[in-house]
Scaffold this motif. Structure first.
Motif, PDB file in Angstrom:
ATOM      1  N   ASP A   1      -4.637   5.191   0.590  1.00  0.00           N
ATOM      2  CA  ASP A   1      -4.992   4.413  -0.602  1.00  0.00           C
ATOM      3  C   ASP A   1      -6.067   3.376  -0.298  1.00  0.00           C
ATOM      4  O   ASP A   1      -6.071   2.770   0.775  1.00  0.00           O
ATOM      5  CB  ASP A   1      -3.769   3.691  -1.163  1.00  0.00           C
ATOM      6  CG  ASP A   1      -2.749   4.628  -1.769  1.00  0.00           C
ATOM      7  OD1 ASP A   1      -3.013   5.839  -1.847  1.00  0.00           O
ATOM      8  OD2 ASP A   1      -1.671   4.137  -2.158  1.00  0.00           O
TER       9      ASP A   1
ATOM     10  N   LYS B   1      -2.838  -3.349  -9.655  1.00  0.00           N
ATOM     11  CA  LYS B   1      -3.468  -2.997  -8.383  1.00  0.00           C
ATOM     12  C   LYS B   1      -4.742  -3.789  -8.169  1.00  0.00           C
ATOM     13  O   LYS B   1      -5.382  -4.216  -9.119  1.00  0.00           O
ATOM     14  CB  LYS B   1      -3.756  -1.496  -8.352  1.00  0.00           C
ATOM     15  CG  LYS B   1      -2.472  -0.682  -8.350  1.00  0.00           C
ATOM     16  CD  LYS B   1      -2.693   0.714  -8.861  1.00  0.00           C
ATOM     17  CE  LYS B   1      -1.382   1.393  -9.152  1.00  0.00           C
ATOM     18  NZ  LYS B   1      -0.745   0.910 -10.380  1.00  0.00           N
TER      19      LYS B   1
ATOM     20  N   ARG C   1       0.900  -1.154   0.000  1.00  0.00           N
ATOM     21  CA  ARG C   1       0.000   0.000   0.000  1.00  0.00           C
ATOM     22  C   ARG C   1       0.935   1.200   0.000  1.00  0.00           C
ATOM     23  O   ARG C   1       1.668   1.425   0.952  1.00  0.00           O
ATOM     24  CB  ARG C   1      -0.893   0.030   1.232  1.00  0.00           C
ATOM     25  CG  ARG C   1      -1.886   1.191   1.175  1.00  0.00           C
ATOM     26  CD  ARG C   1      -2.549   1.477   2.481  1.00  0.00           C
ATOM     27  NE  ARG C   1      -3.533   0.488   2.846  1.00  0.00           N
ATOM     28  CZ  ARG C   1      -4.689   0.788   3.430  1.00  0.00           C
ATOM     29  NH1 ARG C   1      -4.990   2.035   3.704  1.00  0.00           N
ATOM     30  NH2 ARG C   1      -5.520  -0.160   3.761  1.00  0.00           N
TER      31      ARG C   1
ATOM     32  N   VAL D   1      -6.432   0.960  -2.710  1.00  0.00           N
ATOM     33  CA  VAL D   1      -5.918  -0.111  -3.568  1.00  0.00           C
ATOM     34  C   VAL D   1      -4.508  -0.457  -3.092  1.00  0.00           C
ATOM     35  O   VAL D   1      -3.864   0.341  -2.417  1.00  0.00           O
ATOM     36  CB  VAL D   1      -5.885   0.297  -5.065  1.00  0.00           C
ATOM     37  CG1 VAL D   1      -7.274   0.577  -5.590  1.00  0.00           C
ATOM     38  CG2 VAL D   1      -4.971   1.477  -5.295  1.00  0.00           C
TER      39      VAL D   1
ATOM     40  N   MET E   1      -5.131   6.440  -5.122  1.00  0.00           N
ATOM     41  CA  MET E   1      -3.841   5.788  -5.354  1.00  0.00           C
ATOM     42  C   MET E   1      -2.739   6.792  -5.058  1.00  0.00           C
ATOM     43  O   MET E   1      -2.856   7.962  -5.427  1.00  0.00           O
ATOM     44  CB  MET E   1      -3.706   5.330  -6.810  1.00  0.00           C
ATOM     45  CG  MET E   1      -4.637   4.213  -7.193  1.00  0.00           C
ATOM     46  SD  MET E   1      -4.284   3.507  -8.822  1.00  0.00           S
ATOM     47  CE  MET E   1      -4.598   4.892  -9.895  1.00  0.00           C
ATOM     48  N   TYR E   2      -1.687   6.339  -4.410  1.00  0.00           N
ATOM     49  CA  TYR E   2      -0.529   7.177  -4.098  1.00  0.00           C
ATOM     50  C   TYR E   2      -0.917   8.379  -3.244  1.00  0.00           C
ATOM     51  O   TYR E   2      -0.321   9.436  -3.344  1.00  0.00           O
ATOM     52  CB  TYR E   2       0.187   7.622  -5.380  1.00  0.00           C
ATOM     53  CG  TYR E   2       0.394   6.493  -6.352  1.00  0.00           C
ATOM     54  CD1 TYR E   2       1.256   5.439  -6.045  1.00  0.00           C
ATOM     55  CD2 TYR E   2      -0.297   6.447  -7.550  1.00  0.00           C
ATOM     56  CE1 TYR E   2       1.424   4.378  -6.919  1.00  0.00           C
ATOM     57  CE2 TYR E   2      -0.133   5.393  -8.432  1.00  0.00           C
ATOM     58  CZ  TYR E   2       0.734   4.365  -8.108  1.00  0.00           C
ATOM     59  OH  TYR E   2       0.901   3.320  -8.973  1.00  0.00           O
TER      60      TYR E   2
END
Length: 110
Positions: free
Chosen positions: A21, A54, A16, A23, A68-69
């Motif tokens: 996140d 992912k 992760r 995902v 994400m990120y």
């Protein structure tokens, strides 16, 4: 000394990237049925996930936010099962919100 997040010995199977996140990233090819533990939550992969792809940490419904990120990258356009493969065709990019600063930017082409 150089440090890596994963090695060929396979110490980490998934990552992760940011605490916000929803995902995770597969760091190696993972077969369907693989059990992943994320912060005490047990997630069973519903399909095979290829290296660098992912998968979802929770079930997504259309309109749910994809993070994400540490950044909101869009909204789900169709249902995705928990532990299902996440693919860019399953969400619509709308805006980019950094979850550490609250900063929001419009994505190109959104």
């Amino acid at each position: 000394m150089n440090q890596t997040i994963a090695s060929d010995s396979g110490q980490l199977d998934t990552l992760r990237v940011h605490a916000a996140d929803n995902v995770r990233v597969a760091l190696k090819d993972l077969p369907a049925g693989t059990l992943i533990i994320d912060n005490g939550q047990h997630i069973t992969l519903t399909e095979a996930i290829r290296h660098k792809h992912k998968f979802t940490l929770a079930a997504f419904e259309p309109g749910d936010t994809v993070i994400m990120y540490g950044v909101t990258v869009g909204r789900a356009t169709r249902p995705i099962a928990q532990g299902g493969r996440h693919h860019y065709r399953q969400y619509r990019a709308q805006h980019c919100q950094h979850h550490t600063s609250g900063e929001t930017r419009q994505l190109a082409g959104a």
